[in-house]
Design an enzyme around this catalytic site. Sequence first.
Site, mmCIF file in Angstrom:
data_model
loop_
_atom_site.group_PDB
_atom_site.id
_atom_site.type_symbol
_atom_site.label_atom_id
_atom_site.label_comp_id
_atom_site.label_asym_id
_atom_site.label_seq_id
_atom_site.Cartn_x
_atom_site.Cartn_y
_atom_site.Cartn_z
ATOM 1 N N GLU A 294 -29.954 -99.994 -65.372
ATOM 2 C CA GLU A 294 -30.841 -99.998 -64.218
ATOM 3 C C GLU A 294 -30.127 -100.261 -62.964
ATOM 4 O O GLU A 294 -30.193 -99.783 -61.874
ATOM 5 C CB GLU A 294 -31.985 -101.111 -64.479
ATOM 6 C CG GLU A 294 -32.760 -101.344 -63.094
ATOM 7 C CD GLU A 294 -33.886 -100.338 -63.174
ATOM 8 O OE1 GLU A 294 -34.655 -100.077 -64.147
ATOM 9 O OE2 GLU A 294 -33.663 -99.514 -62.149
ATOM 10 N N ASP A 298 -29.492 -97.879 -59.899
ATOM 11 C CA ASP A 298 -30.341 -98.081 -58.575
ATOM 12 C C ASP A 298 -29.136 -98.227 -57.345
ATOM 13 O O ASP A 298 -29.452 -97.606 -56.266
ATOM 14 C CB ASP A 298 -30.724 -99.539 -58.599
ATOM 15 C CG ASP A 298 -32.103 -99.295 -59.653
ATOM 16 O OD1 ASP A 298 -32.247 -98.434 -59.994
ATOM 17 O OD2 ASP A 298 -32.496 -100.353 -59.922
ATOM 18 N N SER A 486 -37.836 -95.911 -62.248
ATOM 19 C CA SER A 486 -37.002 -96.887 -61.908
ATOM 20 C C SER A 486 -35.895 -95.700 -61.099
ATOM 21 O O SER A 486 -35.131 -96.175 -60.248
ATOM 22 C CB SER A 486 -36.139 -97.182 -62.844
ATOM 23 O OG SER A 486 -36.774 -98.396 -63.353
#
Length: 568
Positions: A294, A298, A486
């Site tokens: 994640e 990001d 996400s």
Amino acid sequence: MLHTGLTVLAACFALAQCTPARRAMRTLESRAAPPSGFVHSGPASSSTVLHLRMALVPNDIAGLEEALYSVSTPSSPRYGQHLSKQEVEQFVAPKADSVAAVNSWLAEHSINATTLTPAGDWLSFSATVKQASALLDADFAVFTHEETGETFVRTLSYGIPADLSGHVELVHPTLSFSIPRRSGSAFHAVQPVQSSPVKRSAAVGDATTPAACASPTPIRPKCLQELYSIPTALAKSSSNHLGVIGYNDNSANLDDLQLFLTNFRPDLNPSTTFTLDSVDGGTNPQDPSDSTGETNFDTQYTVGLASGVPAHFIQVGEESGHDAWLDTVNYLLSQSAPPQVVTTSYAEAEDNVSQAYATKICSMYMQLGARGTSMLFASGDSGVGQGSCKQFVATFPNHCPYVTSVGATTGFAPETGATLTTGGFSTYFNVTQYQNQSVQAYLSKLGSEYSGLFNKFGRGFPDVSTQGVKVEYFWRGAEWLFTGTSVASPIFASIIALINDELITAGKSPLGFLNPWLYSTAASAFTDITSGNNPGCGTNGFPAEVGWDPVTGLGTPNYAKLRTAAGL
Ligand SMILES: *[C@@H]1O[C@H](CO)[C@@H](O)[C@H](O)[C@H]1NC(C)=O
Ligand SMILES: *[C@@H]1O[C@H](CO)[C@@H](O)[C@H](O)[C@H]1NC(C)=O
Ligand SMILES: *[C@@H]1O[C@H](CO)[C@@H](O)[C@H](O)[C@H]1NC(C)=O
Ligand SMILES: *[C@@H]1O[C@H](CO)[C@@H](O)[C@H](O)[C@H]1NC(C)=O
């Protein structure tokens, strides 16, 4: 009468622990049962210390909302004239009599509160379960989250003295069972790149699929740049910032970022990196075992797409616990110049969070919007809800009308709504004017389908979408594919950050709170996605349609058209 009163006071002084006069109480919040997945597992020990926060009623929240819309609506004469930190705080500060009344109530219970926020609208204090139960007329008990075994001390109801109505907004954590969760967690977001190329439907040989997106290459920055016409040139402004929120000490690895840039952005300096901002003791350890898909994703798709925009990885430490959302927004509000764009790929089921808490945190995003910050959130990866649901699930903070919610698409020419995208309608927040026409048009096409499963008056989400299925990034030195909303939020955040760079460089205001602009001037800058659906709760979910829909929002962005819509 007076004499009796004095006697009580004297008795009180004589005792080490004096019992406060009992005031008439009024219930402030209650819920019939804990959120689904939690069970009541016994009383809480009376000596357990609770760290509580109390929100005081702001003196003029309606005035702030009006100011927000006037600086965020393109047709308004004040468009772009964002408020200063002090101007926002003046709307939000509690009245002096609220502060005095609340402090004297707390003092009766020997509780000392400290001020948490710059505006003074949140107080923080510690109290034992025994003290807090007496203070709030509450029944604190232990609740267990069945799946993980995590325990929470919460109450299903609490009150305040009746004469403090209109002074106290809420006490937290009481009815909220919230901790930020990775939006991708439900869907095994991280999958290794298959050794044989990923097969895509409709990609090969289609004249309108950008060359960089054609099979067998997985989706990489170059594909997104071609697909959405994102510029590759370096941003110019040093005062334009892009914030990426990380929770639960998921760290972002710098070697992986360098590998990503070297391989996928050879035109950028491979040492380009982000600044680390720490909230609640957040750190960014660099042992490869500490990094997660994640946070690597990001940071790579912000540093690597918003070319040259100064990026901040805002790492919120695990000690924040149930205060993570509040501490994060408070951190941003405390800055004299918060980032103009902030992306968060974490969300919660709406029902995990009490309505008063959701409303208060949402009003803090409103403050950021009024100051010129765009708050972006991944909409969630559970379709309309997992398992058997009484109602479709909306997600916090996506349901907040003052943030921009980003869903996911897949495929090319045309793109289709990704089935995992959480989208629908809030039960806590009603639709607002900027979105009303789009939502009404969708609801009339939907007819009576799913009647009773969602709030037909609710704020609809997501607002926009981008690619979110099998996008390639680096993790622990290797290439991986990431799937989820996400993925979409950092991509869209990078696009907005690049537009802001152009605006700021031209001496103009950044876009700030996006939605009134997205649903008016900028609506035609999106490619409408008209196929796909988001199954869940034993249904096919909502269908994507012509116009806005609760799977893909307004559609996917076209940078060239967005910059025109921004007046560039
Ligand atoms: C409240 O705070 C003051 C000043 O920090 C301190 O002197 C006092 O002991 C505190 N009282 C309680 C009950 O904690
Ligand atoms: C609700 O909260 C619990 C405990 O924090 C968490 O494990 C669960 O994933 C949350 N549910 C959703 C759908 O966000
Ligand atoms: C939302 O709209 C419905 C229908 O007009 C109304 O009954 C309800 O009170 C509204 N809720 C809020 C929170 O404003
Ligand atoms: C939305 O539109 C409907 C139908 O035109 C109208 O009744 C309602 O008042 C509108 N709501 C808002 C918030 O603008």
